[in-house]
Design a protein around this motif. Sequence first.
Motif, PDB file in Angstrom:
ATOM      1  N   UNK A 348      -7.169  -0.281 -11.062  1.00 27.87           N
ATOM      2  CA  UNK A 348      -7.190  -1.452 -10.163  1.00 27.87           C
ATOM      3  C   UNK A 348      -5.757  -2.351 -10.372  1.00 27.87           C
ATOM      4  N   UNK A 349      -5.425  -2.283 -11.766  1.00 29.22           N
ATOM      5  CA  UNK A 349      -4.085  -2.919 -11.782  1.00 29.22           C
ATOM      6  C   UNK A 349      -3.101  -1.976 -11.431  1.00 29.22           C
ATOM      7  N   UNK A 350      -3.065  -0.678 -11.441  1.00 28.31           N
ATOM      8  CA  UNK A 350      -2.112   0.127 -10.702  1.00 28.31           C
ATOM      9  C   UNK A 350      -1.978  -0.255  -9.260  1.00 28.31           C
ATOM     10  N   UNK A 351      -3.218  -0.120  -8.561  1.00 31.45           N
ATOM     11  CA  UNK A 351      -3.181  -0.166  -7.101  1.00 31.45           C
ATOM     12  C   UNK A 351      -2.724  -1.499  -6.696  1.00 31.45           C
ATOM     13  N   UNK A 352      -2.998  -2.604  -7.526  1.00 28.50           N
ATOM     14  CA  UNK A 352      -2.347  -3.960  -7.188  1.00 28.50           C
ATOM     15  C   UNK A 352      -0.980  -3.853  -7.276  1.00 28.50           C
ATOM     16  N   UNK A 353      -0.306  -3.411  -8.122  1.00 32.36           N
ATOM     17  CA  UNK A 353       1.162  -3.125  -8.667  1.00 32.36           C
ATOM     18  C   UNK A 353       1.646  -2.544  -7.314  1.00 32.36           C
ATOM     19  N   UNK A 354       1.001  -1.385  -6.650  1.00 33.43           N
ATOM     20  CA  UNK A 354       1.328  -0.786  -5.544  1.00 33.43           C
ATOM     21  C   UNK A 354       1.334  -1.340  -4.182  1.00 33.43           C
ATOM     22  N   UNK A 355       1.022  -2.740  -4.206  1.00 31.04           N
ATOM     23  CA  UNK A 355       0.776  -3.542  -2.975  1.00 31.04           C
ATOM     24  C   UNK A 355      -0.521  -3.091  -2.362  1.00 31.04           C
ATOM     25  N   UNK A 356      -1.457  -2.751  -3.308  1.00 25.32           N
ATOM     26  CA  UNK A 356      -3.039  -2.247  -2.733  1.00 25.32           C
ATOM     27  C   UNK A 356      -2.820  -1.045  -2.060  1.00 25.32           C
ATOM     28  N   UNK A 357      -1.785  -0.106  -2.099  1.00 22.21           N
ATOM     29  CA  UNK A 357      -1.661   1.174  -1.634  1.00 22.21           C
ATOM     30  C   UNK A 357      -2.056   2.112  -2.199  1.00 22.21           C
ATOM     31  N   UNK A 358      -3.285   2.701  -1.838  1.00 22.25           N
ATOM     32  CA  UNK A 358      -3.815   3.981  -2.625  1.00 22.25           C
ATOM     33  C   UNK A 358      -3.162   5.167  -2.152  1.00 22.25           C
ATOM     34  N   UNK A 359      -3.378   6.355  -2.863  1.00 19.57           N
ATOM     35  CA  UNK A 359      -2.572   7.512  -2.309  1.00 19.57           C
ATOM     36  C   UNK A 359      -3.395   7.989  -1.226  1.00 19.57           C
ATOM     37  N   UNK A 360      -2.407   8.648  -0.276  1.00 21.10           N
ATOM     38  CA  UNK A 360      -2.947   9.399   0.738  1.00 21.10           C
ATOM     39  C   UNK A 360      -3.762  10.671   0.503  1.00 21.10           C
ATOM     40  N   UNK A 361      -5.055  10.855   0.917  1.00 26.96           N
ATOM     41  CA  UNK A 361      -5.738  11.965   0.427  1.00 26.96           C
ATOM     42  C   UNK A 361      -5.656  13.206   1.245  1.00 26.96           C
ATOM     43  N   UNK A 362      -4.747  13.200   2.036  1.00 26.27           N
ATOM     44  CA  UNK A 362      -4.472  14.425   2.913  1.00 26.27           C
ATOM     45  C   UNK A 362      -3.450  15.516   2.357  1.00 26.27           C
ATOM     46  N   UNK A 363      -3.331  16.661   2.419  1.00 30.38           N
ATOM     47  CA  UNK A 363      -2.302  17.446   2.346  1.00 30.38           C
ATOM     48  C   UNK A 363      -2.237  18.475   3.624  1.00 30.38           C
ATOM     49  N   UNK A 364      -1.336  19.314   3.803  1.00 31.61           N
ATOM     50  CA  UNK A 364      -1.124  20.172   5.161  1.00 31.61           C
ATOM     51  C   UNK A 364      -1.028  21.582   4.544  1.00 31.61           C
ATOM     52  N   UNK A 365      -1.720  22.236   5.074  1.00 33.40           N
ATOM     53  CA  UNK A 365      -1.861  23.771   4.914  1.00 33.40           C
ATOM     54  C   UNK A 365      -1.238  24.236   6.097  1.00 33.40           C
ATOM     55  N   UNK A 366      -0.353  25.198   5.783  1.00 35.73           N
ATOM     56  CA  UNK A 366       0.638  25.778   6.927  1.00 35.73           C
ATOM     57  C   UNK A 366       0.499  27.258   6.833  1.00 35.73           C
ATOM     58  N   UNK A 367       0.248  27.666   8.311  1.00 32.57           N
ATOM     59  CA  UNK A 367       0.112  29.085   8.303  1.00 32.57           C
ATOM     60  C   UNK A 367       0.999  29.496   9.671  1.00 32.57           C
TER      61      UNK A 367
END
Length: 638
Positions: A348-367
Amino acid sequence: MSQKTHFHFTIGPVQGFVAQSRRTRDLLASSFLLSYLSGHAMMAAIREGCHIVFPYVHERKGVECNLHDPLLQAIDACLKGQAPQDGPWIGSLPNRFKAEVPEGLDPIKSAQACQKAVVKAWKRVSEAVWNYTVAPIAHLGQGTRAIWDRQTQNFWEMAWVIGEEEDLLDRRKNWRSYIPPEEPGDKCTLMGSLQEVSGHFRGDKQRKFWKSLRNRLKGFDLGLDERLSTIGLIKRFFVKEEVTKAAIGWDFPDQARLFPSTAYIAIIPWLAEVVKQAPQEAQAYMEAARLCKVDMSEYPKRFGLPHLSKYGFTQLQGQAFYQSYMENDRNFEKGLIKERQRMKESYQQLIDAMDKQEPNPYYALILMDGDRLGALLQKRSEKEGKVGKLVSQSLAQFTEGIELLVSEHQGVTIYAGGDDVLAMVPMEQALAVVVKLREKYMTSFSKIMESSDDATISAAIVYAHYRAPLQEVLQHAHQLLDKEAKEKSGRNSLAISVWKSSGIDLTWSAPWEIIYDQKSDHKRTVLEKLAIEFQSEQALVSSSFLYKLRELYEQYPKFKEDQQENREILLHLITADLLRIQEGSGLHHQEAEEKIKALLNVCFRSRYEQKELIQDDHFSIAGALLVRFLGQRGGEFR
């Protein structure tokens, strides 16, 4: 026999082997092994005195044979007893090839030599994995060695034909002369048609076998719920440091052994921001995670990101940077109550330091896959009598440097051979990568094609939540490429799906001509431009507004016979809806109409028919939903 005889050779199953992958490392190993076995078949043909016509992998000058493909070079060195120092680890050879047999050589004997080479190479791989995994505990199974031998001997289907037509292999496959035997017993959790290797059917003996194997192998390579077949174990453990050299003759680098998870690929841009904004909080979080015995297997150097490698917290597995990881009891040993609480507080301290920005849960698979390559190879004229060789050379030029291009966009290449590419990148990089790859493909063919329409490539992007089953995501990517990009949009197109944690959310496709201005020096796609423009336009791309448009207009009646008039009517109606919602905001009619028009450009269907671009009045809200998804980067507006 004519002066020049050709035989065509293929090995499969392709999707049945590659697509059935639960982890990204399974996918890498599958793609490499298929390419590796095809390489052994090619080398057997070359050693017989044949010339590989397609793909372009070597040249003959008298008795000398110059190999161009790095995988073939490594295989050749091993066959000569010279283990390569830095052998390749990404597949670069297709599963089929065409060989020219000189006069005086028997094409049947040459093709049979290819089959024998594949069998020999596969047996070496199989035995290396057997010795590392199952051999020491085989006595705990029931017929385990017999299962292993049966599955390795019966898995591959090889076929060859003699003749000139390029579609001979496809016609040969229709015979279906080989049908794998039905497997008995309890099935593999990775490849559901195969028996798992313990030979037991549930019960204590089966549990003892797999527990013993997990304890012996240690680490996180074999999940608690996994019971694998011979083929599944080979896919999973082939890239291990203790296996690879014994299996193929050279070691794999860290990039392969520590191949990134889908979760880690998704968070790379976020980690780069953490380094700038909150390195101390992230380090504290890593120390808390270490006390919770969280896996530290991730390693950022493999992505070509040396500036991140000095930060210890980047070695945490990708899933550990998401809130949901800490809520799952299966990720922790029992009794770590205080340690888990400290980890939650540090997070929670890490997320607060990141301005409440959690990591994006999406990646892209390219074919990506070239369009009508078979037809291109069949093209013959006096002017283009060597088109087969020229096409092969163009494909070789295309694949060269793909790994570097993808890594420069913080992604990883799984396969790059012929006209096929399979890669994974962070969500934010996907559109830039497919455009650059498409431009590279067109440039590679520009010297031999009179028209750019003669050699085109289609692509599929699946923006997938990291928890989405990789096996299903890959299978969907193939369907997306074939059904949406190639069939629905008429080839030379891009198809995109969004796969959220709950499943497929939307699908959209369009020709490249719609997606970006090919004549511009700036290749930013229309989707990226709209996503940036509408990031702050919450009313315009809000759920309520977009789903109202879907309800009212996706099946709207035809007001006019003329499609362009229908489009204009729809533009005016939706503009009026927006002005009504935004009443009192100061939004002017002309401004609202311009915004709606820009958004509707990706909501009307476009496709190629006989190479002619068709834009009709069929309306779908999928384009606008995709713009919103990209603008939100998979989450809420930031």
